[in-house]
Design a protein around this motif. Structure first.
Motif, PDB file in Angstrom:
ATOM      1  N   UNK A  70      34.901  -4.651  13.626  1.00 33.86           N
ATOM      2  CA  UNK A  70      34.387  -4.783  12.262  1.00 33.86           C
ATOM      3  C   UNK A  70      33.177  -3.872  12.051  1.00 33.86           C
ATOM      4  N   UNK A  71      32.279  -3.805  13.046  1.00 39.05           N
ATOM      5  CA  UNK A  71      31.106  -2.930  12.935  1.00 39.05           C
ATOM      6  C   UNK A  71      31.545  -1.468  12.836  1.00 39.05           C
ATOM      7  N   UNK A  93      19.766   5.568  10.850  1.00 39.34           N
ATOM      8  CA  UNK A  93      19.919   5.205  12.255  1.00 39.34           C
ATOM      9  C   UNK A  93      18.949   4.090  12.615  1.00 39.34           C
ATOM     10  N   UNK A  94      19.438   3.137  13.418  1.00 39.31           N
ATOM     11  CA  UNK A  94      18.597   2.053  13.927  1.00 39.31           C
ATOM     12  C   UNK A  94      18.485   2.223  15.445  1.00 39.31           C
ATOM     13  N   UNK A  95      17.279   2.465  15.912  1.00 41.93           N
ATOM     14  CA  UNK A  95      17.051   2.751  17.328  1.00 41.93           C
ATOM     15  C   UNK A  95      16.123   1.692  17.923  1.00 41.93           C
ATOM     16  N   UNK A  96      16.453   1.239  19.126  1.00 44.40           N
ATOM     17  CA  UNK A  96      15.568   0.364  19.881  1.00 44.40           C
ATOM     18  C   UNK A  96      15.127   1.063  21.146  1.00 44.40           C
ATOM     19  N   UNK A 135      19.677  -7.069  21.473  1.00 46.37           N
ATOM     20  CA  UNK A 135      19.859  -6.540  20.117  1.00 46.37           C
ATOM     21  C   UNK A 135      21.129  -5.696  20.024  1.00 46.37           C
ATOM     22  N   UNK A 136      21.427  -4.940  21.070  1.00 48.06           N
ATOM     23  CA  UNK A 136      22.662  -4.156  21.090  1.00 48.06           C
ATOM     24  C   UNK A 136      23.881  -5.062  21.088  1.00 48.06           C
ATOM     25  N   UNK A 137      23.831  -6.137  21.848  1.00 51.12           N
ATOM     26  CA  UNK A 137      24.955  -7.065  21.904  1.00 51.12           C
ATOM     27  C   UNK A 137      25.203  -7.731  20.558  1.00 51.12           C
ATOM     28  N   UNK A 138      24.142  -7.908  19.780  1.00 52.76           N
ATOM     29  CA  UNK A 138      24.284  -8.518  18.446  1.00 52.76           C
ATOM     30  C   UNK A 138      24.509  -7.465  17.357  1.00 52.76           C
ATOM     31  N   UNK A 139      24.630  -6.193  17.753  1.00 55.01           N
ATOM     32  CA  UNK A 139      24.836  -5.086  16.817  1.00 55.01           C
ATOM     33  C   UNK A 139      23.687  -4.971  15.804  1.00 55.01           C
ATOM     34  N   UNK A 140      22.481  -5.320  16.228  1.00 53.18           N
ATOM     35  CA  UNK A 140      21.325  -5.208  15.339  1.00 53.18           C
ATOM     36  C   UNK A 140      20.752  -3.794  15.348  1.00 53.18           C
ATOM     37  N   UNK A 141      21.050  -3.017  16.369  1.00 53.97           N
ATOM     38  CA  UNK A 141      20.638  -1.621  16.452  1.00 53.97           C
ATOM     39  C   UNK A 141      21.848  -0.785  16.867  1.00 53.97           C
ATOM     40  N   UNK A 142      21.769   0.519  16.593  1.00 54.65           N
ATOM     41  CA  UNK A 142      22.878   1.415  16.912  1.00 54.65           C
ATOM     42  C   UNK A 142      22.778   1.989  18.322  1.00 54.65           C
TER      43      UNK A 142
END
Length: 308
Positions: A70-71, A93-96, A135-142
């Motif tokens: 879905x993402x 872009x969302x970066x952590x 955060x990556x596992x929750x798709x909160x960042x790219x």
């Protein structure tokens, strides 16, 4: 197709927040509209995607399988939407990033990136390795750029550039005189360390794993600069990346301690969700990161402007 992009948006946002109200707020929808979109999606395919516990919704196995797809679908749809609007930019872009990377490398990389692509927006969040992985596992960042080991089948990890930690002290410390120092000389010293969950602490603990009893820190801090200030004040020894200490060593406000018995080498890594679609903006940003560190064998050899 029997599903809509709006239903996918609602599903993904609920998966991230685990709450319909917060998902609705993020999407500028009413709570009833968000609830209806999810209910219709589940009803159309006779599939329950979440386990309900009060107001909290947690992905079940079927929902977890759907989330990455879905993402990716929404990422590709966003690129198509931009093309149809006539936009030629790369997108947002969302970066952590973990603290050493986020404080010393990424501000310059992001600045160069935005100057080359002024139509783009970058949202940068700085946390420790464990938080970035979550955060990556929750798709909160790219995309994540981390200093610690990440071991999760859902995440893909790629080495970026070598890094090395170094033990250090204040100039007035007894170990500041120079020469090699053995484990027995440092093990019972007071230590100022990063918190558990950080890549720096993980590397330090791994290097001392065979020392009986381990190290009990005098003080644990969540920020690199706070560790440096505490050590400068004479509270004890510290251990951080050479990259973070380069200017302090140059000024003489901190002094490296030579500990040949400790293997403090590590890597900086790129990390992303294994199912993550690499859009043009992600691909270009990764290229910029690699180019920025190109030619440097180790992170502290990357040419950076000195800090006064």
């Amino acid at each position: 197709m029997r599903f809509t992009l709006r239903q996918m948006q609602v599903f993904v946002e609920i998966a991230r927040s685990e709450n319909v109200s917060r998902a609705a707020e993020a999407l500028a929808l009413s709570q009833s509209a968000a609830s209806a979109a999810l209910a219709e999606l589940e009803s159309q395919f006779d599939q329950q995607l979440f386990d309900r516990a009060g107001k909290r919704l947690r992905l079940n196995e079927q929902g977890s399988l759907l989330l990455a797809h879905a993402v990716e679908l929404l990422d590709r749809a966003e690129e198509i939407d931009a093309l149809l609007r006539g936009e030629r930019g790369l997108g947002n872009l969302r970066v952590g990033a973990t603290l050493t990377i986020g404080n010393y490398l990424l501000p310059l990389i992001v600045s160069n990136f935005l100057q080359a692509h002024p139509e783009s927006r970058v949202r940068l969040q700085v946390h420790n390795t464990a938080t970035i992985a979550a955060m990556l596992l929750r798709h909160e960042i790219d995309l994540g750029l981390v200093e610690g080991q990440v071991v999760d089948a859902a995440l893909e990890v790629e080495p970026w550039v070598e890094d090395e930690l170094v033990v250090f002290c204040a100039p007035g410390h007894a170990l500041a005189k120079g020469g090699q120092v053995g484990l027995d000389a440092i093990a019972h010293q007071p230590w100022i360390l990063r918190e558990r969950g950080s890549g720096t602490r993980e590397t330090f603990d791994q290097a001392l794993r065979h020392w009986p009893g381990g190290i009990v820190p005098r003080l644990e801090l969540e920020h690199t600069e706070a560790v440096k200030r505490a050590v400068e004040s004479g509270l004890g020894l510290g251990c951080l990346s050479r990259l973070a200490l380069r200017d302090a060593f140059r000024r003489g406000s901190l002094v490296p301690v030579d500990t040949p018995q400790l293997d403090l080498r590590r890597y900086f890594y790129f990390v992303w969700h294994r199912g993550k679609y690499h859009s043009r903006v992600i691909r270009r940003f990764l290229e910029d990161c690699r180019a920025f560190t190109g030619g440097a064998r180790r992170s502290d050899q990357i040419p950076l402007p000195p800090v006064p």
